[in-house]
Design an enzyme around this catalytic site. Structure first.
Site, PDB file in Angstrom:
ATOM      1  N   GLU A 103      -9.357   8.544  10.032  1.00  0.00           N
ATOM      2  CA  GLU A 103      -8.487   9.719  10.052  1.00  0.00           C
ATOM      3  C   GLU A 103      -8.909  10.741   9.009  1.00  0.00           C
ATOM      4  O   GLU A 103      -9.556  10.400   8.007  1.00  0.00           O
ATOM      5  CB  GLU A 103      -7.028   9.311   9.805  1.00  0.00           C
ATOM      6  CG  GLU A 103      -6.442   8.451  10.918  1.00  0.00           C
ATOM      7  CD  GLU A 103      -4.960   8.142  10.692  1.00  0.00           C
ATOM      8  OE1 GLU A 103      -4.336   8.777   9.810  1.00  0.00           O
ATOM      9  OE2 GLU A 103      -4.430   7.275  11.401  1.00  0.00           O
TER      10      GLU A 103
ATOM     11  N   LEU B 254       0.859   7.324   2.862  1.00  0.00           N
ATOM     12  CA  LEU B 254       0.457   8.721   2.795  1.00  0.00           C
ATOM     13  C   LEU B 254       1.638   9.603   3.214  1.00  0.00           C
ATOM     14  O   LEU B 254       2.620   9.102   3.788  1.00  0.00           O
ATOM     15  CB  LEU B 254      -0.732   8.956   3.733  1.00  0.00           C
ATOM     16  CG  LEU B 254      -2.039   8.272   3.314  1.00  0.00           C
ATOM     17  CD1 LEU B 254      -3.079   8.402   4.419  1.00  0.00           C
ATOM     18  CD2 LEU B 254      -2.569   8.856   2.017  1.00  0.00           C
TER      19      LEU B 254
ATOM     20  N   ASP C 290      -6.565   0.708   6.759  1.00  0.00           N
ATOM     21  CA  ASP C 290      -6.506  -0.532   7.533  1.00  0.00           C
ATOM     22  C   ASP C 290      -7.740  -1.403   7.300  1.00  0.00           C
ATOM     23  O   ASP C 290      -8.625  -1.509   8.146  1.00  0.00           O
ATOM     24  CB  ASP C 290      -6.355  -0.221   9.027  1.00  0.00           C
ATOM     25  CG  ASP C 290      -5.736  -1.398   9.787  1.00  0.00           C
ATOM     26  OD1 ASP C 290      -5.344  -2.377   9.149  1.00  0.00           O
ATOM     27  OD2 ASP C 290      -5.666  -1.316  11.026  1.00  0.00           O
TER      28      ASP C 290
ATOM     29  N   ALA D 259       0.843  -1.200   0.000  1.00  0.00           N
ATOM     30  CA  ALA D 259       0.000   0.000   0.000  1.00  0.00           C
ATOM     31  C   ALA D 259       0.873   1.243   0.000  1.00  0.00           C
ATOM     32  O   ALA D 259       1.801   1.358   0.815  1.00  0.00           O
ATOM     33  CB  ALA D 259      -0.917  -0.001   1.219  1.00  0.00           C
ATOM     34  N   ALA D 260       0.584   2.159  -0.909  1.00  0.00           N
ATOM     35  CA  ALA D 260       1.335   3.418  -0.948  1.00  0.00           C
ATOM     36  C   ALA D 260       1.117   4.174   0.364  1.00  0.00           C
ATOM     37  O   ALA D 260      -0.013   4.326   0.829  1.00  0.00           O
ATOM     38  CB  ALA D 260       0.862   4.266  -2.129  1.00  0.00           C
TER      39      ALA D 260
ATOM     40  N   ASP E  25     -13.934  -4.221  11.994  1.00  0.00           N
ATOM     41  CA  ASP E  25     -12.829  -3.669  12.775  1.00  0.00           C
ATOM     42  C   ASP E  25     -12.600  -2.181  12.489  1.00  0.00           C
ATOM     43  O   ASP E  25     -11.464  -1.744  12.331  1.00  0.00           O
ATOM     44  CB  ASP E  25     -11.561  -4.468  12.468  1.00  0.00           C
ATOM     45  CG  ASP E  25     -10.405  -4.109  13.391  1.00  0.00           C
ATOM     46  OD1 ASP E  25     -10.649  -3.872  14.580  1.00  0.00           O
ATOM     47  OD2 ASP E  25      -9.258  -4.059  12.907  1.00  0.00           O
TER      48      ASP E  25
END
Length: 531
Positions: free
Chosen positions: A415, A344, A430, A341-342, A410
């Protein structure tokens, strides 16, 4: 004298007989060796080969040899879906190319459903004009990005770089794909709908050389941060379950595995829903020896490597759950699937605020959260900042729809970028505990939608579109995932479950509309006359 002559004759006869036997044996061997080659050369006796079940144009001996090799591979380690994934990868990629280019016996072009979806008016509603204050970063147009030809990884600033650029080029053109992705983030979207950068970024995640691998601090399960030569970084989640495994029904949601293929599928599903709030993710086959063990500077990680009784390279790292010899991650013999995953932008450059979800679960074996006990819980949420104004609550319900479709229980936090305050999108990070079950639907995930009875009109219209045969959600996600290096990413039952769950989301909205005095309170108009 006569006896000597007789003995001599007998010896000569014996030698001649032995020579003839040897010659016959030699001729027989030469004939046996020459015949298959002749058949392969001239294509003769194909009927006999077909009778034996050997396809024409292939050596007759190749089948048993390959079968033996496959049998050995199937028992060589714990990464049990590796061969299946590798073998089917080519087929899936070819299928995707055929769909894209219309290859087939009929000579007619089969249009990509994904391309048709992104051309639909619902997927071309313009976002508001992006001003300088709406951008996450304000870029210096004179700042170039380059690496020293000596091989050292150094970002050359405008004070060191040449002032002249090639004709028609700008400083932005010198940026690597990951930096362009960071620069493109704004108040309204993580990346644009028709992003020409996306194929390059996904390819970099899957193929860029890895120069560093260290453990990511925090979290309950093992994750690695991998660095590329151009300073790009990715979050690597290793494979822990095979495609066809389901989470046992007796497992608590907080003790479930984090799945690498769930991260890949979640990115593409988020994009199909037109949320575009998950950073790009690609599958990758990693060499544990060369791309983790031999280059890591993490001493805690380095001491957890070992060779299994089957001769495979394994490691387990340090974390709260499943970091032990019994739950080691093993290659085959040193190859391991994972998601990349790139990352941030670093929080020192772009601060992010972490918000506790109002519908967070108790994370306790027996206690229930307040929203599970209070049917009027949403009234309380609507009066609490930041859900008392703007579109924050509606964005959270968007996230709820995504989580329900992939079965993710979950979602305890989310954010946002601090720079944009309350008027921005939520980051859907996530997602590894999604796609754990396909035979069960966890309706409690839909609690925000069912209790608040509100959803964006644009989201509802797209969900209706994805329930039609021409734009069936399972078909679209299957097509999107076919291009990933680890295809097939999801087992078919997971794809079929999407359509079933989508129907339940629409039914929940329909129930709200049926009992609403003001339907516009249920379908909150965010599109106006644009559709």
């Amino acid at each position: 004298m006569r006896r000597r002559l007789q003995t001599l004759c007998q010896r000569k006869c014996k030698v001649s007989l032995l020579f003839l036997l040897f010659l016959a044996l030699l001729v027989h061997l030469v004939t046996d060796l020459a015949l298959p080659a002749a058949c392969r050369r001239c294509g003769c006796d194909t009927k006999a080969l077909k009778t034996l079940g050997v396809p024409s144009g292939r050596p007759a001996l190749a089948g048993p040899k390959k079968l033996s090799l496959r049998i050995l591979q199937d028992f060589s380690g714990s990464n049990s879906s590796l061969e299946k994934s590798s073998l089917l990868q080519g087929r899936a990629g070819e299928l995707g190319r055929q769909r894209q280019h219309g290859e087939g016996n009929t000579g007619q072009t089969e249009r990509s459903k994904l391309e048709a979806l992104f051309e639909h008016p619902l997927y071309n509603i313009p976002v508001p004009a992006v001003t300088e204050k709406d951008k996450l970063f304000v870029v210096n147009p004179m700042e170039k990005f380059s690496l020293h030809s000596s091989g050292s990884d150094e970002w050359v600033s405008s004070s060191k770089a040449e002032t002249l650029l090639p004709t028609g080029k700008t400083a932005y053109d010198t940026y690597p794909a990951w930096l362009k992705f960071h620069v493109g983030i704004n108040r309204y979207e993580l990346y644009p709908r028709q992003d020409p950068l996306m194929p390059t970024l996904l390819r970099d995640l899957a193929t860029q050389r890895i120069v560093s691998s260290v453990q990511k601090s925090g979290g309950t399960q093992l994750k690695l941060i991998m660095t590329f030569p151009n300073y790009g970084q990715a979050l690597f989640k290793p494979m822990k379950q095979t495609r066809d495994q389901e989470t046992p029904i007796d497992f608590f949601y907080f003790s479930d595995f984090e799945r690498h293929n769930a991260e890949i599928a979640a990115f593409h599903l988020d994009r199909i829903l037109d949320f575009r709030r998950i950073p790009p993710v690609s599958g990758r086959l990693v060499n544990i020896t060369k791309e983790i063990r031999d280059i890591t500077t993490d001493k805690k990680l380095a001491k957890t490597f070992f060779i299994s009784p089957a001769g495979n390279i394994c490691f387990y790292g340090e974390c709260s759950y499943y970091c032990s010899t019994e739950h080691a991650l093993c290659g085959k013999p040193d190859r391991l699937e994972g998601s990349m995953a790139a990352l941030l932008p670093d929080k020192t450059l772009a601060k992010r605020h972490s918000w506790r979800s109002p519908w967070r679960r108790s994370y306790h074996k027996s206690k229930k959260a307040e929203w599970e006990l209070n049917p009027n819980y949403c009234t309380q949420v609507r009066e609490t900042p930041p859900y008392d104004r703007g579109h924050r609550l509606l964005d959270l319900i968007d996230m709820t729809v995504l989580d329900f479709l992939m079965g993710n229980m979950d979602r305890h936090h989310y954010e946002t970028f601090e720079k944009f305050g309350n008027d921005t999108f939520l980051l859907h990070l996530d997602n590894g505990r999604g796609f754990g079950t396909h035979s069960r639907d966890e309706l409690s995930i839909l609690a925000p939608l069912r209790q608040c009875c509100s959803i964006k009109k644009s989201t509802y219209l797209r969900l209706q579109l994805l329930a039609t045969p021409s734009y069936r959600l399972s078909d679209l996600l299957r097509e999107a995932l076919a291009t990933d290096p680890l295809a097939p990413v999801l087992a078919e039952p997971h794809l079929r479950a999407l359509d079933r769950r989508l129907a339940k989301v629409l039914a929940a909205v329909g129930h709200c509309l049926a009992g609403a005095a003001h339907p516009d309170k249920v379908l909150v108009d965010d599109v106006g006359s644009q559709v």
